[in-house]
Design an enzyme around this catalytic site. Structure first.
Site, PDB file in Angstrom:
ATOM      1  CG  HIS A  17       1.296  -1.378  -0.882  1.00  0.00           C
ATOM      2  ND1 HIS A  17       2.190  -2.240  -0.316  1.00  0.00           N
ATOM      3  CD2 HIS A  17       1.484  -1.484  -2.224  1.00  0.00           C
ATOM      4  CE1 HIS A  17       2.869  -2.867  -1.258  1.00  0.00           C
ATOM      5  NE2 HIS A  17       2.467  -2.399  -2.437  1.00  0.00           N
ATOM      6  CG  HIS A  20       5.626   0.224  -0.774  1.00  0.00           C
ATOM      7  ND1 HIS A  20       4.407   0.641  -1.239  1.00  0.00           N
ATOM      8  CD2 HIS A  20       6.236  -0.420  -1.795  1.00  0.00           C
ATOM      9  CE1 HIS A  20       4.276   0.274  -2.511  1.00  0.00           C
ATOM     10  NE2 HIS A  20       5.375  -0.374  -2.866  1.00  0.00           N
ATOM     11  CB  CYS A 125       8.307  -9.295 -16.945  1.00  0.00           C
ATOM     12  SG  CYS A 125       7.009  -8.855 -15.767  1.00  0.00           S
ATOM     13  CB  CYS A 128      10.152  -8.155 -13.400  1.00  0.00           C
ATOM     14  SG  CYS A 128       9.187  -9.470 -12.680  1.00  0.00           S
ATOM     15  CB  CYS A 142       6.008 -12.626 -15.149  1.00  0.00           C
ATOM     16  SG  CYS A 142       6.497 -11.995 -13.528  1.00  0.00           S
ATOM     17  CG  HIS A 145       4.464  -8.529 -12.380  1.00  0.00           C
ATOM     18  ND1 HIS A 145       5.799  -8.819 -12.214  1.00  0.00           N
ATOM     19  CD2 HIS A 145       4.206  -7.471 -11.575  1.00  0.00           C
ATOM     20  CE1 HIS A 145       6.341  -7.958 -11.365  1.00  0.00           C
ATOM     21  NE2 HIS A 145       5.398  -7.136 -10.956  1.00  0.00           N
ATOM     22  CE  LYS A 294       0.245 -10.771  -6.157  1.00  0.00           C
ATOM     23  NZ  LYS A 294       0.954 -11.194  -7.274  1.00  0.00           N
ATOM     24  CE  LYS A 297      -4.703   1.583  -7.973  1.00  0.00           C
ATOM     25  NZ  LYS A 297      -3.959   2.319  -8.975  1.00  0.00           N
TER      26      LYS A 297
HETATM   27  N1  MSP Z   1      12.011  -0.084  -7.760  1.00  0.00           N
HETATM   28  C1  MSP Z   1      12.268  -1.422  -7.414  1.00  0.00           C
HETATM   29  C2  MSP Z   1      13.361  -1.509  -6.380  1.00  0.00           C
HETATM   30  C3  MSP Z   1      14.662  -0.872  -6.749  1.00  0.00           C
HETATM   31  S1  MSP Z   1      15.809  -0.945  -5.454  1.00  0.00           S
HETATM   32  C4  MSP Z   1      17.226  -0.507  -6.095  1.00  0.00           C
HETATM   33  C5  MSP Z   1      11.015  -2.072  -6.871  1.00  0.00           C
HETATM   34  N2  MSP Z   1      10.070  -1.256  -6.413  1.00  0.00           N
HETATM   35  S2  MSP Z   1       8.667  -1.734  -5.749  1.00  0.00           S
HETATM   36  O1  MSP Z   1       7.909  -0.536  -5.548  1.00  0.00           O
HETATM   37  O2  MSP Z   1       8.069  -2.755  -6.528  1.00  0.00           O
HETATM   38  O3  MSP Z   1       9.042  -2.262  -4.354  1.00  0.00           O
HETATM   39  C6  MSP Z   1       9.289  -3.617  -4.078  1.00  0.00           C
HETATM   40  C7  MSP Z   1       9.492  -3.736  -2.604  1.00  0.00           C
HETATM   41  O4  MSP Z   1       8.341  -3.240  -1.907  1.00  0.00           O
HETATM   42  C8  MSP Z   1       9.655  -5.139  -2.053  1.00  0.00           C
HETATM   43  O5  MSP Z   1      10.946  -5.641  -2.222  1.00  0.00           O
HETATM   44  C9  MSP Z   1       9.299  -4.899  -0.613  1.00  0.00           C
HETATM   45  O6  MSP Z   1      10.298  -4.209   0.025  1.00  0.00           O
HETATM   46  C10 MSP Z   1       8.096  -4.006  -0.751  1.00  0.00           C
HETATM   47  N3  MSP Z   1       6.869  -4.767  -0.970  1.00  0.00           N
HETATM   48  C11 MSP Z   1       5.958  -4.544  -1.938  1.00  0.00           C
HETATM   49  N4  MSP Z   1       4.901  -5.387  -1.742  1.00  0.00           N
HETATM   50  C12 MSP Z   1       5.115  -6.161  -0.674  1.00  0.00           C
HETATM   51  C13 MSP Z   1       4.332  -7.068   0.072  1.00  0.00           C
HETATM   52  N5  MSP Z   1       3.111  -7.440  -0.292  1.00  0.00           N
HETATM   53  N6  MSP Z   1       4.861  -7.553   1.205  1.00  0.00           N
HETATM   54  C14 MSP Z   1       6.070  -7.161   1.688  1.00  0.00           C
HETATM   55  N7  MSP Z   1       6.813  -6.285   1.027  1.00  0.00           N
HETATM   56  C15 MSP Z   1       6.479  -5.922  -0.258  1.00  0.00           C
HETATM   57  O7  MSP Z   1      10.944  -3.289  -6.864  1.00  0.00           O
END
Ligand code: MSP
Length: 640
Positions: A17, A20, A125, A128, A142, A145, A294, A297
């Protein structure tokens, strides 16, 4: 120093999304910028596939965790090329080399005496994938979440994280660039002001089997964060791959604020235990909301990269993400904000500057770079501003201030557009003795465009390349040390034909593809044919329409209308015509332009202005294109 940039590896329990996408776009833009700054670079992204969260998601779909991970991981891998994101390695935690690296690292930490077996009870959690301290909870939940964590009591292996607490505090204090921006550095220092607990790094196989087995106890799998963080080493061939030695000292991890603690506390202490230097920097950005809410889904407001690219194109998406968010601070996405930036910054400011400059070079200089004559103050001002732009751009990019770097480029784009109006090349073109001045103005403009394209390469590589090639330059990625001088456009170089870089978007309709309705049956298509016949007119009817060539003398916006321009045209007498082209042309680029006019329409009042005729334009998808043929003619000539 070589530059190694990484994104978090994303959990495969959700499809890619906007969040990412942002992290991955900025990592790609940073790597392109450093590569253009002469450094050796490496860029890694990927997916995080073990742990409770993934096991639960796969079970909910009734498939094996590996099958599930294969499917979602592929979605991430396939999303990125559409955004011109080009990682050197897309790593998966299920890749065999990663599994081996994690086991080797565990052996090493174990041998060092930094792992022990113990009983633990804590609040876990699953969102997390870590134990939370009581202090981290808000109303018992948390805060990320919004769920109460599970109380888990079991025997596990622990990493002596607390042993490295004092070292870590010292390291953060001595290296202001280690965690940026400042607010996140302060957040971590505040956390470290409290005693650090050791880190539970295993899960009993009896409870969770979806993980990397501990090399020293087959009844346990590795805790998902201990596994995931090591991806940053695997990708470089740790411990003895040549890339490891070269790139590890320049490692920069990009993350959002949600995973600050694992990256700023778990990871440096793990590295210290492994006898490795800490990474060079952690760059932490804020969160994207959607329409100030925020993204979730359940609210149905999740923005997908594929849909964004389909609506706006890769270049505009990359530009928007970098321009709109101040690095480190939360920001909000909306289709309105995206459309507004697209139309004003890209279609209007940059697109018009580019197409007007190339159109004038085509019309007045036979599509070649003219040789400049004497420079005047206005020319030198634009030159100095463009040179300063490159310096500021570089400085701000290095500091991860992408929005400021781009604001500087748009300052110069605005100046260049005003420079065109002030110098009115179309007027200079009318007087042969002003030829040297015309050449100087167009040369200055093209040289300025070259530096603008140079700065845009890391941000929108495909569009910048299109500009670069149109300016007659080589098809290679430019370089800030070799290509940043002003004077590198050789007179006589052949230029490309003007083409719109960013066709305007329709204001309201921002949704998917437009589909042509299909005739379903033979009957329907016959009706269509008959309808075509009804539309046929007799030649005598056509001859009642008086079409004339008109030359635009002046143009101005009509107050309170986004669409209308008031034109004064010669056809051959002077008359006022109102045209609905304001979203497609700026007033000053119309001056001197020849158009076709329906000259015998009854006058009509539009927004208080009486229009005496109608200008014809070609409607191509969402664009309007004025056309009068390629050769100039005497105003008032009949079009037949
Ligand atoms: N798998 C772990 C990371 C391990 S790294 C060794 C994880 N994954 S995650 O799919 O939850 O990805 C989190 C990351 O996705 C955030 O740190 C950011 O880079 C990105 N984002 C997810 N949602 C976001 C927003 N709404 N806004 C900006 N970035 C965010 O945590």
């Amino acid at each position: 120093m070589p530059f190694y940039v990484t994104t978090p590896i994303f959990y495969v329990n959700a499809q890619p999304h906007l969040g990412h996408t942002y992290t991955t776009v900025i990592a790609d833009a940073a790597r392109r910028f450093f590569r253009m700054s002469g450094e050796e670079t490496r860029f890694q992204t990927g997916t995080d596939e073990h742990g409770d969260k993934i096991a639960q998601a796969a079970a909910a779909e009734g498939v094996s965790p590996k099958e599930y991970a294969d499917r979602i991981s592929a979605m991430f891998r396939e999303a990125w090329p559409n955004l011109a994101i080009e990682p050197d390695r897309f790593i998966r935690t299920t890749d065999p080399d990663h599994v081996a690296t994690v086991q080797a690292a565990l052996e090493k930490v174990h041998e060092k005496g930094d792992i022990y077996f113990s009983e633990y009870e804590g609040l876990y959690c699953v969102g997390c994938e870590r134990f939370l301290t009581e202090k981290e909870l808000v109303d018992g939940k948390c805060p990320d979440h919004l769920k109460e964590p599970e109380r888990i009591a079991e025997q596990n292996y622990f990493f002596r994280m607390s042993k490295y607490q004092d070292w870590l505090v010292e390291h953060i204090k001595a290296n202001p660039e280690f965690i940026r921006p400042e607010r996140y550095r302060n957040e971590i220092l505040a956390m470290l002001a409290e005693p650090l607990e050791d880190l539970c790094i295993s899960r009993p196989k009896s409870r969770l089997s979806w993980g990397i087995p501990l090399p020293f106890d087959e009844n346990f799998v590795t805790y998902v964060w201990f596994d995931a963080l090591i991806n940053y080493l695997t990708g470089l061939g740790y411990p003895d791959g040549p890339d490891f030695e070269k790139f590890w000292p320049g490692a920069v991890h990009v993350i959002a604020k949600d995973i600050l603690k694992p990256h700023a506390i778990f990871w440096p202490t793990m590295l210290r235990s492994l006898g490795l230097a800490p990474y060079r920097g952690l760059r932490v950005h804020g969160y994207w909301n959607v329409d100030d809410t925020k993204m979730s889904k359940s609210l149905g407001n999740v923005v997908r990269p594929g849909e964004m690219v389909e609506k706006y194109g890769a270049a505009a998406c990359r530009y928007f993400l970098l321009r709109e968010m101040a690095f480190g601070v939360d920001s909000s996405f909306s289709d309105e904000a995206m459309t507004a930036r697209y139309n004003s910054d890209l279609a209007n400011d940059l697109g018009n500057l580019f197409s007007r400059s190339l159109t004038m070079a085509r019309n007045f200089c036979d599509s070649r770079v003219p040789a400049p004559a004497a420079f005047e103050n206005g020319d030198l001002e634009l030159k100095e501003a463009a040179e300063k732009m490159v310096e500021t751009f570089k400085r701000e990019m290095r500091a991860w201030n992408f929005h400021r770097a781009l604001a500087e480029v748009w300052l110069v784009i605005g100046m260049a557009n005003r420079y065109i109006v002030n110098n009115a090349p179309w007027e200079l073109a009318k007087e042969p003795e002003k030829r040297p001045r015309l050449d100087t103005v167009l040369h200055t403009l093209l040289a300025c465009l070259r530096l603008i394209a140079l700065c845009l390469f890391p941000v929108m590589p495909d569009k910048a390349r299109e500009m670069w090639l149109s300016l007659g330059l080589n098809d290679r990625e430019p370089d800030f040390s070799r290509d940043a001088a002003w004077d590198l456009l050789a007179p006589g170089t052949s230029l490309g034909q003007p083409a719109p870089l960013f066709p305007r978007l329709a204001k309201k309709k921002t949704g998917g593809k437009q589909q042509q309705p299909k005739a379903k049956s033979g009957k329907a298509s016959n009706r269509k044919k008959d309808k075509g016949k009804e539309n046929l007119i007799d030649i005598s009817e056509f001859s009642r329409i008086d079409l004339r060539l008109a030359e635009i003398k002046s143009a101005e916006r009509i107050e309170k209308s986004d669409r209308l321009l008031k034109l004064t045209v010669l056809a051959p007498e002077e008359r006022t015509v109102v045209a609905g082209i304001a979203e497609h042309y700026s007033p000053d680029e119309l001056i001197g332009r020849q158009v076709i006019l329906v000259a015998n329409l009854k006058p009509a009042k539009l927004m208080g202005v009486e229009s005496h005729g109608m200008v014809l334009a070609i409607k191509d998808g969402g664009r309007l294109i004025l056309s009068s043929g390629s050769e100039r003619a005497t105003p008032g000539s009949k079009v037949s």
